[in-house]
Design a protein around this motif. Structure first.
Motif, PDB file in Angstrom:
ATOM      1  N   ALA A  84       8.477 -57.988  39.320  1.00 11.18           N
ATOM      2  CA  ALA A  84      10.033 -58.299  38.353  1.00 11.18           C
ATOM      3  C   ALA A  84       9.527 -58.881  36.500  1.00 11.18           C
ATOM      4  O   ALA A  84       9.663 -57.930  35.842  1.00 11.18           O
ATOM      5  CB  ALA A  84      10.729 -59.366  38.885  1.00 11.18           C
ATOM      6  N   ASP A  94       8.095 -48.273  40.238  1.00  9.83           N
ATOM      7  CA  ASP A  94       7.486 -46.996  41.237  1.00  9.83           C
ATOM      8  C   ASP A  94       6.074 -46.454  40.588  1.00  9.83           C
ATOM      9  O   ASP A  94       4.887 -46.875  41.259  1.00  9.83           O
ATOM     10  CB  ASP A  94       8.440 -46.133  41.028  1.00  9.83           C
ATOM     11  CG  ASP A  94       9.494 -45.899  41.262  1.00  9.83           C
ATOM     12  OD1 ASP A  94       9.376 -46.345  42.564  1.00  9.83           O
ATOM     13  OD2 ASP A  94      10.344 -44.855  40.364  1.00  9.83           O
ATOM     14  N   VAL A 300      21.602 -45.366  47.553  1.00 12.38           N
ATOM     15  CA  VAL A 300      21.860 -45.064  46.327  1.00 12.38           C
ATOM     16  C   VAL A 300      23.251 -43.902  46.394  1.00 12.38           C
ATOM     17  O   VAL A 300      23.632 -44.116  46.092  1.00 12.38           O
ATOM     18  CB  VAL A 300      20.323 -43.637  45.635  1.00 12.38           C
ATOM     19  CG1 VAL A 300      21.451 -43.019  44.578  1.00 12.38           C
ATOM     20  CG2 VAL A 300      19.496 -44.633  45.352  1.00 12.38           C
ATOM     21  N   ALA A 303      26.349 -46.285  47.025  1.00 11.88           N
ATOM     22  CA  ALA A 303      26.105 -46.885  46.009  1.00 11.88           C
ATOM     23  C   ALA A 303      27.170 -45.792  45.147  1.00 11.88           C
ATOM     24  O   ALA A 303      28.152 -45.756  44.296  1.00 11.88           O
ATOM     25  CB  ALA A 303      25.005 -47.179  44.944  1.00 11.88           C
TER      26      ALA A 303
ATOM     27  N   SER B   8      12.610 -40.103  41.360  1.00 11.82           N
ATOM     28  CA  SER B   8      12.826 -41.376  40.794  1.00 11.82           C
ATOM     29  C   SER B   8      14.459 -41.595  40.590  1.00 11.82           C
ATOM     30  O   SER B   8      14.972 -42.342  39.990  1.00 11.82           O
ATOM     31  CB  SER B   8      12.785 -41.256  39.018  1.00 11.82           C
ATOM     32  OG  SER B   8      13.272 -40.119  38.373  1.00 11.82           O
ATOM     33  N   SER B   9      14.521 -40.141  41.487  1.00 13.56           N
ATOM     34  CA  SER B   9      16.879 -40.422  40.704  1.00 13.56           C
ATOM     35  C   SER B   9      17.133 -40.859  42.269  1.00 13.56           C
ATOM     36  O   SER B   9      18.309 -41.393  42.798  1.00 13.56           O
ATOM     37  CB  SER B   9      17.222 -38.497  41.631  1.00 13.56           C
ATOM     38  OG  SER B   9      16.783 -38.398  42.151  1.00 13.56           O
ATOM     39  N   ALA B  10      15.925 -41.304  43.208  1.00 13.93           N
ATOM     40  CA  ALA B  10      16.135 -42.397  44.496  1.00 13.93           C
ATOM     41  C   ALA B  10      16.404 -43.717  44.124  1.00 13.93           C
ATOM     42  O   ALA B  10      16.285 -45.157  44.929  1.00 13.93           O
ATOM     43  CB  ALA B  10      15.983 -41.687  45.349  1.00 13.93           C
ATOM     44  N   SER B  11      15.560 -44.196  43.021  1.00  2.83           N
ATOM     45  CA  SER B  11      14.799 -45.577  42.556  1.00  2.83           C
ATOM     46  C   SER B  11      16.121 -45.960  42.432  1.00  2.83           C
ATOM     47  O   SER B  11      16.844 -45.630  41.458  1.00  2.83           O
ATOM     48  CB  SER B  11      13.427 -45.881  41.400  1.00  2.83           C
ATOM     49  OG  SER B  11      14.101 -44.694  40.182  1.00  2.83           O
ATOM     50  N   TRP B  12      16.104 -47.909  42.477  1.00  7.74           N
ATOM     51  CA  TRP B  12      16.613 -48.299  42.476  1.00  7.74           C
ATOM     52  C   TRP B  12      17.170 -48.871  41.256  1.00  7.74           C
ATOM     53  O   TRP B  12      15.950 -49.213  40.445  1.00  7.74           O
ATOM     54  CB  TRP B  12      17.429 -49.224  43.440  1.00  7.74           C
ATOM     55  CG  TRP B  12      17.587 -49.316  44.614  1.00  7.74           C
ATOM     56  CD1 TRP B  12      18.144 -47.762  45.105  1.00  7.74           C
ATOM     57  CD2 TRP B  12      17.587 -49.360  45.730  1.00  7.74           C
ATOM     58  NE1 TRP B  12      17.958 -47.850  46.699  1.00  7.74           N
ATOM     59  CE2 TRP B  12      17.845 -48.963  47.057  1.00  7.74           C
ATOM     60  CE3 TRP B  12      16.133 -50.967  45.979  1.00  7.74           C
ATOM     61  CZ2 TRP B  12      17.564 -49.176  48.323  1.00  7.74           C
ATOM     62  CZ3 TRP B  12      16.863 -51.557  47.265  1.00  7.74           C
ATOM     63  CH2 TRP B  12      17.203 -50.051  48.514  1.00  7.74           C
ATOM     64  N   LEU B  14      17.871 -52.109  38.179  1.00  3.55           N
ATOM     65  CA  LEU B  14      17.268 -53.426  37.681  1.00  3.55           C
ATOM     66  C   LEU B  14      18.916 -54.244  37.400  1.00  3.55           C
ATOM     67  O   LEU B  14      19.205 -53.315  36.744  1.00  3.55           O
ATOM     68  CB  LEU B  14      16.227 -52.958  36.940  1.00  3.55           C
ATOM     69  CG  LEU B  14      15.379 -54.488  36.565  1.00  3.55           C
ATOM     70  CD1 LEU B  14      14.607 -54.653  37.759  1.00  3.55           C
ATOM     71  CD2 LEU B  14      14.717 -54.682  35.076  1.00  3.55           C
ATOM     72  N   SER B  32      14.466 -61.414  37.474  1.00  2.00           N
ATOM     73  CA  SER B  32      15.470 -59.026  38.028  1.00  2.00           C
ATOM     74  C   SER B  32      15.424 -58.833  39.251  1.00  2.00           C
ATOM     75  O   SER B  32      13.934 -59.502  40.291  1.00  2.00           O
ATOM     76  CB  SER B  32      15.079 -58.868  37.439  1.00  2.00           C
ATOM     77  OG  SER B  32      13.719 -58.062  36.972  1.00  2.00           O
ATOM     78  N   LEU B  33      15.465 -58.038  40.325  1.00  2.00           N
ATOM     79  CA  LEU B  33      15.734 -57.354  41.037  1.00  2.00           C
ATOM     80  C   LEU B  33      16.325 -56.126  41.413  1.00  2.00           C
ATOM     81  O   LEU B  33      17.175 -56.075  39.895  1.00  2.00           O
ATOM     82  CB  LEU B  33      15.707 -57.700  42.821  1.00  2.00           C
ATOM     83  CG  LEU B  33      17.319 -58.177  42.406  1.00  2.00           C
ATOM     84  CD1 LEU B  33      18.105 -57.338  43.218  1.00  2.00           C
ATOM     85  CD2 LEU B  33      17.246 -59.103  43.380  1.00  2.00           C
ATOM     86  N   HIS B  34      15.693 -55.213  41.775  1.00  2.00           N
ATOM     87  CA  HIS B  34      16.314 -53.903  42.254  1.00  2.00           C
ATOM     88  C   HIS B  34      17.056 -53.904  42.909  1.00  2.00           C
ATOM     89  O   HIS B  34      16.987 -54.344  44.451  1.00  2.00           O
ATOM     90  CB  HIS B  34      14.605 -52.474  42.489  1.00  2.00           C
ATOM     91  CG  HIS B  34      14.287 -52.456  41.538  1.00  2.00           C
ATOM     92  ND1 HIS B  34      14.264 -51.382  40.377  1.00  2.00           N
ATOM     93  CD2 HIS B  34      13.177 -52.851  40.922  1.00  2.00           C
ATOM     94  CE1 HIS B  34      13.792 -51.504  39.418  1.00  2.00           C
ATOM     95  NE2 HIS B  34      12.984 -52.734  39.757  1.00  2.00           N
ATOM     96  N   ALA B  36      20.572 -50.727  44.945  1.00  7.38           N
ATOM     97  CA  ALA B  36      21.613 -49.383  44.942  1.00  7.38           C
ATOM     98  C   ALA B  36      22.959 -49.590  43.746  1.00  7.38           C
ATOM     99  O   ALA B  36      23.308 -49.294  43.220  1.00  7.38           O
ATOM    100  CB  ALA B  36      21.752 -49.084  45.903  1.00  7.38           C
ATOM    101  N   ASP B  37      23.397 -50.795  44.171  1.00 11.23           N
ATOM    102  CA  ASP B  37      24.146 -51.166  43.416  1.00 11.23           C
ATOM    103  C   ASP B  37      24.286 -53.280  43.784  1.00 11.23           C
ATOM    104  O   ASP B  37      23.902 -53.438  44.167  1.00 11.23           O
ATOM    105  CB  ASP B  37      25.843 -51.056  44.181  1.00 11.23           C
ATOM    106  CG  ASP B  37      26.068 -51.265  46.186  1.00 11.23           C
ATOM    107  OD1 ASP B  37      25.196 -52.573  46.128  1.00 11.23           O
ATOM    108  OD2 ASP B  37      26.083 -50.050  46.696  1.00 11.23           O
ATOM    109  N   MET B  40      24.919 -54.769  47.285  1.00 16.56           N
ATOM    110  CA  MET B  40      23.456 -55.388  47.159  1.00 16.56           C
ATOM    111  C   MET B  40      22.905 -55.842  46.852  1.00 16.56           C
ATOM    112  O   MET B  40      22.164 -56.712  46.936  1.00 16.56           O
ATOM    113  CB  MET B  40      22.586 -53.916  46.554  1.00 16.56           C
ATOM    114  CG  MET B  40      21.728 -54.021  48.080  1.00 16.56           C
ATOM    115  SD  MET B  40      20.221 -52.642  47.428  1.00 16.56           S
ATOM    116  CE  MET B  40      20.343 -51.495  49.460  1.00 16.56           C
TER     117      MET B  40
END
Lengths: 315, 101
Positions: A84, A94, A300, A303, B8-12, B14, B32-34, B36-37, B40
Motif C-alpha cells: 500500500a 498488479d 467483484v 459487489a 484488471s477488470s477483476a482487480s479490487w 483501493l 489503505s487496502l484493496h 471488492a466492496d 469487505m
C-alpha cells in the motif's frame, strides 16, 4: 523554478528531516529506488510466510501453533502495509505482483532456504527476524513518509516474532540431548544466511551512498551487520550454543566482534535463483495467485450485483 | 471470457482506512487496502490494522472519492492565515496579575 532549484529544495527538506509525502515533488531516481526497495520488502514479507507455514500443522503444542499462525498473519499484514505504501508512488498492486511472479523483482534470499526441523522456527525468529528488525528500525525514520509509517508499525509487531523464536530455542537448549542437537543444527544452518541478509559489503554496494544522502538508508550494510553479530554473539551464550564461525572473537581494540569471511558466492547464487528452494517458493506463490483468481472475481461479481440491487431499490 | 475477467477488470478498488483507537478520539488515517466492496474493506481493515485491539471503530472511503490539496500550492493556500497572529491568545499584552484567563 529551475530543475536545479527544485532538486536543491528537495535535498534541503531531506537534510532538515522533513518527510517527503506522495504528492510532493521528488527526483525520478528517488521514486524508482523507493518502489524497488519497498516492493522487494513487501515481496519478502509475503514469500516469508511460506517457510513458516510449513510448520503450522506440525507445531508441537497449541500455544506454539497459535503463535505461529499469529506471526504468519502479521507477515501478510506487513506485506500489505508495504504494498500500500509503494502504491502511493503510482505503481499498481498488479504490476508489483506480476514482477514478483515473473522473477523480475527480488525478495530476500533468506526465504530460499528450507525449514527442516521445528528448531528452524526458533532460529528464524531469533536470527532472521532479528536481522530484519536491525534493518527495519532505522527505516522507521526513512525520508519517505508512507514507508517510514509502515516500518514503525511493522517494527512494533515484529518484536514478538523475535522473542518467540528465542523462547523456542531456549526450551530446546534445556531439553534432551537430541533437542539440543536440533537447536545447534538450526543455528548452524541459519547463521550465515542471516549475516548475508544485510547485503553486500559497503565497497560492493554502489547505491548505498545515494540512499544515505536521501535518508532512505541511515546506516550502511556493514554497520548494521556488525551490530547484529555483536548482539547475537552475546545472546547465543544464554542458549549454551555456539555460532558456526571459528574466527568469531571479541576485538578489544575495535570494541566489536571480529568474524570470518562471508561466502558471497553462495549469496549471489541464491539471489540468482539457484538456492535450495527458489523454484518451490515462486511456484507456491504463483499457484496461490492463480488458484485464488476465482475468489477475487467472485468478490467483484458479488459487489457489482449488490450495487446494482441498491440502484434498483433507489429507483 | 475468463481471460478478460482475470485482467484488471477483476482487480479490487483501493480504499483509505480510518480508525478510532478509542471512544472519544477522532478517526485517524492509518493506510489503505484493496477490497471488492465496503463491507469487505471493513473486514480487511479489521484484519490488517486492528490485530492488537488498535481500534473500536473503522471508516472506509474508496480512494477515488478522496480529494486532496496540492502541496505545490501550499504557499498560496495557507497564505491568508500567515499574518493573523491576533488569532492567538499570546498576541494580547496583559498584566501578570491577571489570573484565570
Amino acid at each position: 523554478m529551475a530543475t536545479a532549484d527544485i532538486e536543491k529544495n528537495f535535498q534541503d527538506k531531506i537534510d532538515q528531516d522533513i518527510r517527503i509525502e506522495p504528492k510532493d515533488w521528488m527526483p525520478e531516481a528517488y521514486r524508482r529506488t523507493l518502489v524497488r526497495q519497498m516492493s522487494q520488502h513487501a515481496h519478502s514479507e509475503i514469500v516469508g510466510m511460506l517457510p513458516e507455514a510449513n510448520w503450522i500443522t506440525r507445531a508441537p503444542s497449541l500455544r506454539r501453533k497459535a503463535t505461529l499462525i499469529a506471526k504468519v498473519q502479521d507477515e501478510a499484514g506487513h506485506g500489505l502495509y508495504l504494498y500500500a505504501a509503494a502504491e502511493t508512488l503510482g505503481v499498481s498492486r498488479d504490476e508489483m505482483i506480476d514482477q514478483l511472479h515473473s522473477g523480475k523483482a527480488k525478495y530476500s534470499s533468506i526465504f530460499n532456504y528450507p525449514t527442516l526441523t521445528w528448531a528452524d522456527m526458533g532460529a528464524i525468529g531469533w536470527l532472521v527476524d532479528g536481522a530484519a528488525i536491525m534493518n527495519q528500525v532505522p527505516l522507521g525514520r526513512a525520508s519517505f513518509g508512507p514507508y517510514a509509517r509502515a516500518m514503525v508499525r511493522i517494527c512494533k509487531e515484529e518484536s514478538f516474532h523475535q522473542r518467540q523464536g528465542f523462547e523456542i530455542l531456549l526450551v530446546l537448549s534445556r531439553g534432551s540431548a537430541e533437542q539440543r542437537r536440533m537447536c545447534q543444527d538450526a543455528i548452524d544452518r541459519w547463521w550465515w544466511p542471516s549475516v548475508m541478509m544485510f547485503g553486500p559489503n559497503d565497497d560492493a554496494s554502489p547505491h548505498t551512498a545515494q540512499s544515505m544522502q536521501w535518508k532512505i538508508k541511515r546506516f550502511t550494510n556493514d554497520e548494521l551487520r556488525q551490530r547484529f553479530i555483536d548482539i547475537c554473539a552475546g545472546q547465543v551464550k544464554l542458549l549454551g550454543m555456539t555460532l558456526p564461525d571459528d574466527r568469531l572473537a571479541w576485538n578489544e581494540h575495535r570494541g566489536h566482534y571480529d568474524f570470518g569471511p562471508i561466502d558471497w558466492e553462495e549469496f549471489r547464487n541464491v539471489i540468482n535463483g539457484n538456492g535450495p528452494c527458489n523454484k518451490q517458493r515462486l511456484e507456491a506463490r504463483v499457484k496461490a495467485h492463480v488458484e485464488g483468481a476465482w475468489v477475487r472475481e467472485a468478490a467483484v461479481a458479488h459487489a457489482r450485483k449488490n450495487s446494482n440491487l441498491n440502484k434498483e431499490e433507489a429507483a | 471470457m475468463i481471460e478478460k475477467e482475470t485482467g484488471s477488470s477483476a482487480s479490487w478498488p483501493l480504499w483509505e482506512i480510518f480508525i478510532r483507537s478509542k471512544q472519544g478520539l477522532d478517526h485517524k488515517h492509518v493506510g489503505s487496502l484493496h477490497a471488492a466492496d465496503a463491507a469487505m474493506a471493513i473486514e480487511n481493515a479489521r484484519d490488517a490494522y486492528t490485530r492488537r485491539m488498535e481500534g473500536v471503530s473503522i471508516w472506509v472511503v474508496e480512494s477515488k472519492y478522496l480529494h486532496a490539496s496540492n502541496p505545490d500550492e501550499a504557499a498560496s493556500l495557507y497564505d491568508p492565515a500567515n499574518d493573523k497572529v491576533y488569532r492567538h491568545p499570546t498576541f494580547y499584552d496583559l498584566p501578570d496579575e491577571l489570573k484565570h484567563m
